[in-house]
Write a protein that holds these residues in place. Sequence first.
Motif, PDB file in Angstrom:
ATOM      1  N   ALA A 144       0.827  -1.209   0.000  1.00  0.00           N
ATOM      2  CA  ALA A 144       0.000   0.000   0.000  1.00  0.00           C
ATOM      3  C   ALA A 144       0.862   1.261   0.000  1.00  0.00           C
ATOM      4  N   GLN A 145       1.948   1.259   0.785  1.00  0.00           N
ATOM      5  CA  GLN A 145       2.837   2.420   0.843  1.00  0.00           C
ATOM      6  C   GLN A 145       3.536   2.673  -0.493  1.00  0.00           C
ATOM      7  N   SER A 146       3.817   1.610  -1.208  1.00  0.00           N
ATOM      8  CA  SER A 146       4.627   1.733  -2.422  1.00  0.00           C
ATOM      9  C   SER A 146       3.952   2.553  -3.516  1.00  0.00           C
ATOM     10  N   ALA A 147       2.631   2.614  -3.515  1.00  0.00           N
ATOM     11  CA  ALA A 147       1.913   3.369  -4.553  1.00  0.00           C
ATOM     12  C   ALA A 147       2.255   4.853  -4.500  1.00  0.00           C
ATOM     13  N   GLN A 148       2.629   5.333  -3.313  1.00  0.00           N
ATOM     14  CA  GLN A 148       2.949   6.754  -3.139  1.00  0.00           C
ATOM     15  C   GLN A 148       4.447   7.012  -2.976  1.00  0.00           C
ATOM     16  N   ALA A 149       5.253   5.976  -3.062  1.00  0.00           N
ATOM     17  CA  ALA A 149       6.687   6.113  -2.779  1.00  0.00           C
ATOM     18  C   ALA A 149       7.412   6.842  -3.911  1.00  0.00           C
ATOM     19  N   SER A 150       8.248   7.803  -3.544  1.00  0.00           N
ATOM     20  CA  SER A 150       8.981   8.588  -4.537  1.00  0.00           C
ATOM     21  C   SER A 150      10.081   7.770  -5.217  1.00  0.00           C
ATOM     22  N   GLU A 151      10.483   6.645  -4.600  1.00  0.00           N
ATOM     23  CA  GLU A 151      11.552   5.827  -5.187  1.00  0.00           C
ATOM     24  C   GLU A 151      11.091   5.070  -6.430  1.00  0.00           C
ATOM     25  N   LEU A 152       9.784   5.025  -6.651  1.00  0.00           N
ATOM     26  CA  LEU A 152       9.240   4.298  -7.803  1.00  0.00           C
ATOM     27  C   LEU A 152       8.782   5.287  -8.873  1.00  0.00           C
ATOM     28  N   PRO A 153       8.901   4.915 -10.154  1.00  0.00           N
ATOM     29  CA  PRO A 153       8.438   5.796 -11.226  1.00  0.00           C
ATOM     30  C   PRO A 153       6.916   5.901 -11.257  1.00  0.00           C
ATOM     31  N   GLU A 154       6.413   6.882 -12.001  1.00  0.00           N
ATOM     32  CA  GLU A 154       4.967   7.104 -12.071  1.00  0.00           C
ATOM     33  C   GLU A 154       4.246   5.949 -12.748  1.00  0.00           C
ATOM     34  N   GLN A 155       4.916   5.301 -13.686  1.00  0.00           N
ATOM     35  CA  GLN A 155       4.306   4.153 -14.357  1.00  0.00           C
ATOM     36  C   GLN A 155       5.194   2.923 -14.205  1.00  0.00           C
TER      37      GLN A 155
END
Length: 297
Positions: A144-155
């Motif tokens: 759930a946290q990962s959807a908003q994490a800055s370490e991941l790209p938008e897509q």
Amino acid sequence: MNTKAASKPVTKTNKAAKADAELAEALRPGQSVELLKELHILTREGRLNQDSRRKLKQVYHLFQFIEQLLRELPEEGAGATLADHGAGKSYLGFIIYDLFFRARQGSSGHVYGIETRGELVERSRALAQRLGFDRMSFLNLTVAQSAQASELPEQIDVVTALHACDTATDDAIAFGLAKKARCMVLVPCCQAEVAACLRETKALALSRTPLAELWRHPLHTREIGSQLTNVLRCLYLEANGYSVTVTELVGWEHSMKNELILARYTGQRKASAATRLRELLAQFGLDTLGDTRFRLA
């Protein structure tokens, strides 16, 4: 005595040669033996035994589905991003990286492993560094946290969740929708939420419809809850523009948690799937899940 003594090295050499030949035949070209040893898919000596053969067969079986999805992406997936949820020791992410991204010249793809246990994240980071797998990242986050994490790209192009327990699979689906994933590969595990809801409304359901006999006994409640959960997930994905295929991950002799859900984004939302989803939620007394897990636009 001399003849007998001289024959021993020959026998050992023959055994070693046979073992090398079996290993070469079983592995893909260029595959990292060191990685397979670290993941305990091969023995410490880098050899195959009955257990490692079974593990390797299961890994290849799952990989072939994911490889096909990657090859369907632009440029045959050379620059694809993949997020593996509930990664654990990240063996799936490592295998995909080794067999697909590392093995392809000019590949710029990136694999993200998402795991809540910090010690496993650190171990995976260390292994990736040791093997030179520099386009792998490991994040100590919930799904759930990962959807908003800055370490991941938008897509994210491909989302995987192998044996993500209970609602973690739903979180992975929500992540995939938020990241506009082109593909999702899901192997659900321990689906308990729907079964709990069925237990709460069992008395009312039994008085309302004979279908409630399907989950009157506790064992059946668990089984029906598990089956129904995955049916709802498939309808939800179709309602959100994905085509869905359901197949077996491995044979039933290996695991009862055997269902593999493959979803490809088409952009064509199925109104009939949305209708059936709402009808099933109402029929089974699960309307509250329509406001949380299976909320439709």
